[in-house]
Design a protein around this motif. Structure first.
Motif, PDB file in Angstrom:
ATOM      1  N   LYS A  47     -78.033  53.723  72.845  1.00  0.00           N
ATOM      2  CA  LYS A  47     -77.649  52.865  71.722  1.00  0.00           C
ATOM      3  C   LYS A  47     -76.689  53.604  70.798  1.00  0.00           C
ATOM      4  O   LYS A  47     -76.714  54.820  70.691  1.00  0.00           O
ATOM      5  CB  LYS A  47     -78.887  52.441  70.925  1.00  0.00           C
ATOM      6  CG  LYS A  47     -79.805  51.472  71.640  1.00  0.00           C
ATOM      7  CD  LYS A  47     -80.956  51.050  70.730  1.00  0.00           C
ATOM      8  CE  LYS A  47     -81.882  50.062  71.431  1.00  0.00           C
ATOM      9  NZ  LYS A  47     -83.010  49.646  70.547  1.00  0.00           N
ATOM     10  N   THR A  48     -75.862  52.826  70.126  1.00  0.00           N
ATOM     11  CA  THR A  48     -75.021  53.349  69.063  1.00  0.00           C
ATOM     12  C   THR A  48     -74.823  52.236  68.045  1.00  0.00           C
ATOM     13  O   THR A  48     -75.156  51.078  68.304  1.00  0.00           O
ATOM     14  CB  THR A  48     -73.666  53.839  69.604  1.00  0.00           C
ATOM     15  OG1 THR A  48     -72.938  54.494  68.570  1.00  0.00           O
ATOM     16  CG2 THR A  48     -72.832  52.667  70.123  1.00  0.00           C
ATOM     17  N   THR A  49     -74.324  52.579  66.881  1.00  0.00           N
ATOM     18  CA  THR A  49     -74.055  51.571  65.846  1.00  0.00           C
ATOM     19  C   THR A  49     -72.586  51.606  65.472  1.00  0.00           C
ATOM     20  O   THR A  49     -71.913  52.632  65.625  1.00  0.00           O
ATOM     21  CB  THR A  49     -74.911  51.807  64.590  1.00  0.00           C
ATOM     22  OG1 THR A  49     -74.638  53.119  64.075  1.00  0.00           O
ATOM     23  CG2 THR A  49     -76.387  51.690  64.919  1.00  0.00           C
ATOM     24  N   ALA A  50     -72.094  50.493  64.984  1.00  0.00           N
ATOM     25  CA  ALA A  50     -70.692  50.398  64.571  1.00  0.00           C
ATOM     26  C   ALA A  50     -70.570  49.388  63.439  1.00  0.00           C
ATOM     27  O   ALA A  50     -71.358  48.438  63.347  1.00  0.00           O
ATOM     28  CB  ALA A  50     -69.806  49.986  65.748  1.00  0.00           C
ATOM     29  N   THR A  51     -69.598  49.603  62.582  1.00  0.00           N
ATOM     30  CA  THR A  51     -69.333  48.677  61.478  1.00  0.00           C
ATOM     31  C   THR A  51     -68.461  47.533  61.991  1.00  0.00           C
ATOM     32  O   THR A  51     -67.399  47.785  62.572  1.00  0.00           O
ATOM     33  CB  THR A  51     -68.622  49.392  60.325  1.00  0.00           C
ATOM     34  OG1 THR A  51     -69.443  50.473  59.872  1.00  0.00           O
ATOM     35  CG2 THR A  51     -68.364  48.434  59.177  1.00  0.00           C
ATOM     36  N   PRO A  52     -68.869  46.291  61.830  1.00  0.00           N
ATOM     37  CA  PRO A  52     -68.069  45.175  62.345  1.00  0.00           C
ATOM     38  C   PRO A  52     -66.722  45.066  61.659  1.00  0.00           C
ATOM     39  O   PRO A  52     -66.587  45.361  60.473  1.00  0.00           O
ATOM     40  CB  PRO A  52     -68.942  43.947  62.050  1.00  0.00           C
ATOM     41  CG  PRO A  52     -69.852  44.371  60.950  1.00  0.00           C
ATOM     42  CD  PRO A  52     -70.095  45.833  61.146  1.00  0.00           C
ATOM     43  N   ASP A  53     -65.727  44.663  62.425  1.00  0.00           N
ATOM     44  CA  ASP A  53     -64.389  44.476  61.868  1.00  0.00           C
ATOM     45  C   ASP A  53     -63.870  43.061  62.104  1.00  0.00           C
ATOM     46  O   ASP A  53     -62.696  42.778  61.946  1.00  0.00           O
ATOM     47  CB  ASP A  53     -63.407  45.492  62.459  1.00  0.00           C
ATOM     48  CG  ASP A  53     -63.340  45.433  63.977  1.00  0.00           C
ATOM     49  OD1 ASP A  53     -63.936  44.509  64.574  1.00  0.00           O
ATOM     50  OD2 ASP A  53     -62.695  46.320  64.575  1.00  0.00           O
ATOM     51  N   LEU A  54     -64.788  42.157  62.467  1.00  0.00           N
ATOM     52  CA  LEU A  54     -64.407  40.775  62.732  1.00  0.00           C
ATOM     53  C   LEU A  54     -65.569  39.858  62.367  1.00  0.00           C
ATOM     54  O   LEU A  54     -66.718  40.144  62.697  1.00  0.00           O
ATOM     55  CB  LEU A  54     -64.053  40.614  64.218  1.00  0.00           C
ATOM     56  CG  LEU A  54     -63.499  39.276  64.685  1.00  0.00           C
ATOM     57  CD1 LEU A  54     -62.120  39.028  64.089  1.00  0.00           C
ATOM     58  CD2 LEU A  54     -63.412  39.247  66.212  1.00  0.00           C
ATOM     59  N   ALA A  55     -65.262  38.763  61.674  1.00  0.00           N
ATOM     60  CA  ALA A  55     -66.268  37.758  61.330  1.00  0.00           C
ATOM     61  C   ALA A  55     -65.837  36.426  61.940  1.00  0.00           C
ATOM     62  O   ALA A  55     -64.711  35.973  61.725  1.00  0.00           O
ATOM     63  CB  ALA A  55     -66.428  37.625  59.820  1.00  0.00           C
ATOM     64  N   LEU A  56     -66.721  35.821  62.710  1.00  0.00           N
ATOM     65  CA  LEU A  56     -66.437  34.542  63.351  1.00  0.00           C
ATOM     66  C   LEU A  56     -67.259  33.452  62.662  1.00  0.00           C
ATOM     67  O   LEU A  56     -68.470  33.584  62.507  1.00  0.00           O
ATOM     68  CB  LEU A  56     -66.807  34.618  64.838  1.00  0.00           C
ATOM     69  CG  LEU A  56     -66.477  33.408  65.707  1.00  0.00           C
ATOM     70  CD1 LEU A  56     -64.977  33.228  65.833  1.00  0.00           C
ATOM     71  CD2 LEU A  56     -67.106  33.584  67.092  1.00  0.00           C
ATOM     72  N   PHE A  57     -66.591  32.395  62.212  1.00  0.00           N
ATOM     73  CA  PHE A  57     -67.307  31.302  61.558  1.00  0.00           C
ATOM     74  C   PHE A  57     -66.590  29.985  61.822  1.00  0.00           C
ATOM     75  O   PHE A  57     -65.466  29.959  62.351  1.00  0.00           O
ATOM     76  CB  PHE A  57     -67.421  31.552  60.046  1.00  0.00           C
ATOM     77  CG  PHE A  57     -66.123  31.467  59.293  1.00  0.00           C
ATOM     78  CD1 PHE A  57     -65.760  30.291  58.624  1.00  0.00           C
ATOM     79  CD2 PHE A  57     -65.262  32.551  59.226  1.00  0.00           C
ATOM     80  CE1 PHE A  57     -64.568  30.208  57.926  1.00  0.00           C
ATOM     81  CE2 PHE A  57     -64.069  32.473  58.519  1.00  0.00           C
ATOM     82  CZ  PHE A  57     -63.723  31.302  57.870  1.00  0.00           C
ATOM     83  N   SER A  58     -67.250  28.889  61.486  1.00  0.00           N
ATOM     84  CA  SER A  58     -66.636  27.572  61.638  1.00  0.00           C
ATOM     85  C   SER A  58     -66.582  26.878  60.290  1.00  0.00           C
ATOM     86  O   SER A  58     -67.451  27.081  59.435  1.00  0.00           O
ATOM     87  CB  SER A  58     -67.407  26.714  62.643  1.00  0.00           C
ATOM     88  OG  SER A  58     -68.697  26.422  62.160  1.00  0.00           O
ATOM     89  N   ALA A  59     -65.553  26.092  60.102  1.00  0.00           N
ATOM     90  CA  ALA A  59     -65.365  25.336  58.860  1.00  0.00           C
ATOM     91  C   ALA A  59     -64.807  23.969  59.215  1.00  0.00           C
ATOM     92  O   ALA A  59     -64.051  23.823  60.184  1.00  0.00           O
ATOM     93  CB  ALA A  59     -64.412  26.073  57.919  1.00  0.00           C
ATOM     94  N   GLY A  60     -65.180  22.986  58.436  1.00  0.00           N
ATOM     95  CA  GLY A  60     -64.695  21.653  58.741  1.00  0.00           C
ATOM     96  C   GLY A  60     -64.952  20.652  57.645  1.00  0.00           C
ATOM     97  O   GLY A  60     -65.451  20.984  56.564  1.00  0.00           O
ATOM     98  N   VAL A  61     -64.589  19.413  57.946  1.00  0.00           N
ATOM     99  CA  VAL A  61     -64.715  18.316  56.995  1.00  0.00           C
ATOM    100  C   VAL A  61     -65.347  17.123  57.703  1.00  0.00           C
ATOM    101  O   VAL A  61     -64.969  16.778  58.826  1.00  0.00           O
ATOM    102  CB  VAL A  61     -63.345  17.900  56.426  1.00  0.00           C
ATOM    103  CG1 VAL A  61     -63.489  16.682  55.520  1.00  0.00           C
ATOM    104  CG2 VAL A  61     -62.696  19.061  55.683  1.00  0.00           C
ATOM    105  N   THR A  62     -66.301  16.492  57.053  1.00  0.00           N
ATOM    106  CA  THR A  62     -66.879  15.234  57.520  1.00  0.00           C
ATOM    107  C   THR A  62     -66.620  14.171  56.476  1.00  0.00           C
ATOM    108  O   THR A  62     -66.881  14.377  55.285  1.00  0.00           O
ATOM    109  CB  THR A  62     -68.386  15.373  57.748  1.00  0.00           C
ATOM    110  OG1 THR A  62     -68.621  16.285  58.821  1.00  0.00           O
ATOM    111  CG2 THR A  62     -69.014  14.031  58.112  1.00  0.00           C
ATOM    112  N   THR A  63     -66.050  13.043  56.909  1.00  0.00           N
ATOM    113  CA  THR A  63     -65.735  11.938  55.995  1.00  0.00           C
ATOM    114  C   THR A  63     -66.313  10.642  56.558  1.00  0.00           C
ATOM    115  O   THR A  63     -66.590  10.535  57.759  1.00  0.00           O
ATOM    116  CB  THR A  63     -64.222  11.778  55.817  1.00  0.00           C
ATOM    117  OG1 THR A  63     -63.605  11.610  57.113  1.00  0.00           O
ATOM    118  CG2 THR A  63     -63.611  12.992  55.132  1.00  0.00           C
ATOM    119  N   GLN A  64     -66.449   9.663  55.674  1.00  0.00           N
ATOM    120  CA  GLN A  64     -67.010   8.388  56.089  1.00  0.00           C
ATOM    121  C   GLN A  64     -66.229   7.257  55.428  1.00  0.00           C
ATOM    122  O   GLN A  64     -65.831   7.350  54.259  1.00  0.00           O
ATOM    123  CB  GLN A  64     -68.493   8.318  55.683  1.00  0.00           C
ATOM    124  CG  GLN A  64     -69.257   7.169  56.318  1.00  0.00           C
ATOM    125  CD  GLN A  64     -70.766   7.342  56.132  1.00  0.00           C
ATOM    126  OE1 GLN A  64     -71.302   8.412  56.352  1.00  0.00           O
ATOM    127  NE2 GLN A  64     -71.432   6.263  55.715  1.00  0.00           N
TER     128      GLN A  64
END
Length: 254
Positions: A47-64
């Protein structure tokens, strides 16, 4: 956890009389081993550890809206503002990818039928449009600020982040080296305890590998405060690798 299997039974091979006859047997994995030799197979993890350098997320819009076209048109206008906000925040075009675009009917709430004529077909009272993008945030330290910017731009669906390494190869190699080192040390331990010595490696196979943290889920965007940056802690990633190694053992040197 290390799992050790002695393929050749040491109890059946008295050490003082352990010989290496010329007749050979071929293991299923390929190497040729003298019939009297002992074979040890074990698994070790590094095992080893590392500091993340990337963030993955989702964003959006819902309308009606009352009609599908109106819901989609309103959604497109708001989503354009969201994408523009992402680009203004420094997200490159290559890091923005549409992940969901849908239009679905909204039905009226069904009520029990008291006249005995059976259930009525649900009535459509409107339409709901949703558009979401998957985003790679490469400046992890600015993630909270970007999320707040998206909320201000009209995003009402946000989930993530999943913290990752953009290039996990170096960290994974460190874990592999540690796994092989542990396997060798344990093989030496078992061999010495049995009055034997490690002669050579017969096979190595790899399991496990890059293992990023699971993605936590944010609350709905409307619940986030706009007057302060959303707190986000990237922490560290655990990188793991496991190897299964088969060793040939021989009588200890006199």
């Amino acid at each position: 956890m290390t799992r050790t299997v002695l393929v050749a039974s040491l109890a059946a091979l008295p050490l003082a009389a352990m010989a290496l006859p010329a007749t050979a047997q071929t293991l299923s994995s390929g190497p040729v081993v003298a019939a009297g030799d002992a074979v040890l197979t074990l698994t070790a993890e590094g095992k080893t550890t590392a500091t993340p350098d990337l963030a993955l997320f989702s964003a959006g819009v819902t309308t009606q809206a009352r009609s599908a076209s109106a819901a989609l048109s309103d959604n497109a206008n708001k989503m354009n503002h969201v994408i523009a906000a992402l680009k203004k925040a420094g997200i490159a075009d290559r890091d923005i990818q549409t992940s969901n675009l849908s239009v679905n009917p909204v039905y009226a709430e069904q009520r029990p039928d008291n006249n005995g004529s059976g259930p009525r077909e649900p009535a459509i009272v409107g339409y709901q449009a949703t558009n979401q993008v998957q985003v790679k945030q490469r400046r992890v330290g600015e993630f909270g600020k970007v999320i707040d910017t998206l909320v201000s731009a009209g995003a009402n669906q946000i989930s993530g982040p999943q913290f990752l390494l953009d290039n996990p190869d170096a960290a994974t190699d460190q874990a592999r080296v540690e796994a092989v080192s542990k396997a060798r040390a344990r093989a030496e331990l078992y061999a010495k305890a049995s009055g034997l010595r490690v002669l050579r490696v017969l096979t190595i196979s790899e399991g496990g590998g890059y293992n990023p943290q699971p993605m936590p889920v944010f609350a709905m965007a409307k619940a986030m405060r706009a007057d302060a940056p959303s707190p986000v802690a990237a922490g560290e990633l655990d990188i793991a690798a496991s190897v299964t190694v088969t060793y040939e053992l021989a009588p200890a040197a006199n």
